[in-house]
Design a protein around this motif. Structure first.
Motif, PDB file in Angstrom:
ATOM      1  N   GLY A 122       0.808  -1.223   0.000  1.00 50.92           N
ATOM      2  CA  GLY A 122       0.000   0.000   0.000  1.00 50.92           C
ATOM      3  C   GLY A 122       0.837   1.266   0.000  1.00 50.92           C
ATOM      4  O   GLY A 122       0.568   2.204  -0.752  1.00 50.92           O
ATOM      5  N   GLU A 123       1.873   1.251   0.835  1.00 48.13           N
ATOM      6  CA  GLU A 123       2.714   2.436   0.975  1.00 48.13           C
ATOM      7  C   GLU A 123       3.315   2.835  -0.378  1.00 48.13           C
ATOM      8  O   GLU A 123       3.301   4.010  -0.751  1.00 48.13           O
ATOM      9  N   LEU A 124       3.814   1.820  -1.099  1.00 44.34           N
ATOM     10  CA  LEU A 124       4.440   2.084  -2.394  1.00 44.34           C
ATOM     11  C   LEU A 124       3.413   2.548  -3.419  1.00 44.34           C
ATOM     12  O   LEU A 124       3.632   3.507  -4.160  1.00 44.34           O
ATOM     13  N   VAL A 125       2.281   1.837  -3.447  1.00 43.05           N
ATOM     14  CA  VAL A 125       1.262   2.107  -4.467  1.00 43.05           C
ATOM     15  C   VAL A 125       0.688   3.514  -4.292  1.00 43.05           C
ATOM     16  O   VAL A 125       0.594   4.284  -5.261  1.00 43.05           O
ATOM     17  N   ILE A 126       0.333   3.851  -3.076  1.00 49.01           N
ATOM     18  CA  ILE A 126      -0.312   5.154  -2.839  1.00 49.01           C
ATOM     19  C   ILE A 126       0.668   6.296  -3.114  1.00 49.01           C
ATOM     20  O   ILE A 126       0.309   7.307  -3.719  1.00 49.01           O
ATOM     21  N   LYS A 127       1.912   6.104  -2.703  1.00 50.61           N
ATOM     22  CA  LYS A 127       2.907   7.162  -2.924  1.00 50.61           C
ATOM     23  C   LYS A 127       3.173   7.327  -4.428  1.00 50.61           C
ATOM     24  O   LYS A 127       3.185   8.440  -4.944  1.00 50.61           O
ATOM     25  N   ALA A 128       3.348   6.191  -5.102  1.00 54.03           N
ATOM     26  CA  ALA A 128       3.638   6.260  -6.545  1.00 54.03           C
ATOM     27  C   ALA A 128       2.470   6.909  -7.288  1.00 54.03           C
ATOM     28  O   ALA A 128       2.667   7.729  -8.186  1.00 54.03           O
ATOM     29  N   ALA A 129       1.236   6.564  -6.898  1.00 54.74           N
ATOM     30  CA  ALA A 129       0.064   7.132  -7.576  1.00 54.74           C
ATOM     31  C   ALA A 129      -0.017   8.642  -7.341  1.00 54.74           C
ATOM     32  O   ALA A 129      -0.320   9.409  -8.258  1.00 54.74           O
ATOM     33  N   ALA A 130       0.290   9.065  -6.114  1.00 54.79           N
ATOM     34  CA  ALA A 130       0.247  10.501  -5.804  1.00 54.79           C
ATOM     35  C   ALA A 130       1.331  11.229  -6.594  1.00 54.79           C
ATOM     36  O   ALA A 130       1.077  12.285  -7.195  1.00 54.79           O
ATOM     37  N   ASP A 131       2.532  10.667  -6.630  1.00 54.11           N
ATOM     38  CA  ASP A 131       3.646  11.302  -7.364  1.00 54.11           C
ATOM     39  C   ASP A 131       3.324  11.448  -8.844  1.00 54.11           C
ATOM     40  O   ASP A 131       3.693  12.425  -9.481  1.00 54.11           O
ATOM     41  N   ARG A 132       2.640  10.454  -9.377  1.00 50.73           N
ATOM     42  CA  ARG A 132       2.403  10.392 -10.827  1.00 50.73           C
ATOM     43  C   ARG A 132       1.057  11.022 -11.208  1.00 50.73           C
ATOM     44  O   ARG A 132       0.732  11.140 -12.386  1.00 50.73           O
TER      45      ARG A 132
END
Ligand code: NDP
Ligand code: MG
Length: 388
Positions: A128-138
């Protein structure tokens, strides 16, 4: 007209998403399944998909034969899923594969800037941590497909998530609601697969019987909506009509209701923010007459407790609990362990491992691998005890 891709198109969510696609005339650019070449090829013929991925590479020739004359590009394995996740000209990718295997294509789609309709909850639990951060960044949108999370997402429209007091995450309670541990000793696979309200794939149906599903959803809700554990209350609601609710700071509670039919949340995720006619039936509250609400039994359903503990500990712990559960459910379905062994294995992960840091995909995959190896050893021991 939307252009979509569907990973896990032959499953329960996948086939229902194609019903929605059929209803609204979506262009279906790519489809993927694990091994069901028969249904996958039928879907490719019907929707004219340009790409078809069969995860099990040994079945590629079979699929090619079934699709000869279509001009479709055949893909296999994780590479195939990632190729689909990185296609241009796709409005939204529906990820409805089952299990952790969905994580990599989710991250690939995010990297590529493609919005995602996410049914594959194990993805958010483990990474979750990776997915949510990556989605926000992108700047990529993740639309929840899980009915409870879709409900929360719907209740948030026009409101501020910063003003949420708490979430009421509803749970049907599964087929064994009200039973004690002693009464669950000899539960069979068939009994565990008989869900009272929803018709779903086997893995999630067992997760619903152990309440692991609600534990996974607890973690999923924290990541999707930026909540703390104490902001989520699980409410057992046997009728599965109230799909979840949001309580705001002013004590007002907004809920989303509907018949238990996944096509409603699937369509909302795919068509957001439009609310068009859906291939389902309307809800009649008077047919139900009354709706009931109860507290969950955290002692009997120890998978749920384990998930809450795991996300409170954080790091790689949720990935480990999830990985052990995937192995334990497969072993239960194969008749290797008892129903209650699933909870025993999942809970013991918390004592067996120290949480590691979660900073990249490799951390998640490593934690998942360790937990699976550990679970397999436990399964071997329990299988022998079972007399197999
Ligand atoms: P199913 O078992 O019915 O379907 C799983 C799908 O994923 C199948 O199409 C299967 O292909 C495919 N698949 C499995 N592994 C791979 C892989 N490695 N590569 C490509 N495709 C793969 O599951 P559900 O549809 O019930 O559930 C899917 C996800 O949605 C799960 O994460 C579940 O928790 C979640 N979910 C499901 C709900 C439901 O109502 N069913 C509700 C809310 C969430 P094949 O048929 O070839 O095996
Ligand atoms: Mg759900």
């Amino acid at each position: 007209m939307k252009t979509v891709t569907v990973l896990g198109s032959t499953g329960s969510i996948g086939t229902q998403s194609l019903e929605v696609a059929r209803k609204h005339g979506f262009k279906v650019k790519a489809l993927a399944a694990h091994s069901n070449t028969r249904l996958l090829s039928e879907q490719v013929w019907e929707f004219g998909a340009e790409y078809a991925c069969i995860f099990d590479a040994a079945l590629a020739d079979d699929l090619r034969e079934r699709l000869s004359g279509t001009g479709v590009q055949i893909l296999t394995g994780m590479e195939g899923l990632n190729t689909i996740a990185a296609l241009d000209g796709v409005d939204i990718m529906l990820n409805s594969v089952v299990g952790m295997v969905g994580l990599e294509p989710t991250l690939t789609a995010i990297e590529h800037g493609t919005d995602i309709a996410l049914a594959n909850k194990e993805t958010l639990v483990a990474g979750g941590e990776l997915v949510i951060k990556a989605a926000a960044d992108r700047g990529v949108k993740i639309y929840p497909v899980d009915s409870e999370h879709s409900a929360i997402f719907q209740c948030l429209q026009g409101n501020k998530s910063s003003q949420i007091r708490r979430i009421l995450l509803t749970a049907s309670g599964g087929p064994f609601f009200g039973r004690t541990k002693a009464q669950l000793e000899g539960v069979t696979v068939e009994q565990a697969l008989a869900h009272p309200n929803w018709s779903m794939g086997k893995k999630i149906t067992i997760d619903s019987a152990t309440l692991m599903n609600k534990g996974l959803e607890f973690i999923e809700a924290m990541w999707l909506f930026g909540l703390r554990p104490e902001q989520i209350e699980i409410v057992v609601h046997r009728e599965s009509v109230v799909h979840s609710a949001v309580e705001y700071n002013d004590c007002s509670i907004i809920a989303q209701l509907g018949v238990p039919d996944m096509k409603i949340p699937i369509q909302y995720a795919l068509l957001y923010p439009e609310r068009l006619e859906c291939p389902t039936r309307p809800l009649s509250l008077t047919d139900y007459g009354s709706l009931t609400f109860a507290k969950p039994d955290l002692e009997t359903f120890d998978c749920l407790t384990a998930c809450i503990k795991a996300i409170t500990i954080g790091g790689t712990m949720p990935a480990m609990v999830n990985g052990a559960n995937e192995e334990a459910v497969a072993a239960f379905l194969a008749g290797e362990i008892h129903f209650l062994d699933i909870g025993r294995i999942v809970s013991s992960v918390l004592d067996e491992f120290e949480p590691g840091q979660l900073t990249c995909l490799a951390d998640v995959l490593d934690a998942d691998k360790k937990a699976r190896e550990y679970a397999k050893k436990q399964i071997e021991i329990l299988n022998k005890q079972k007399g197999n």
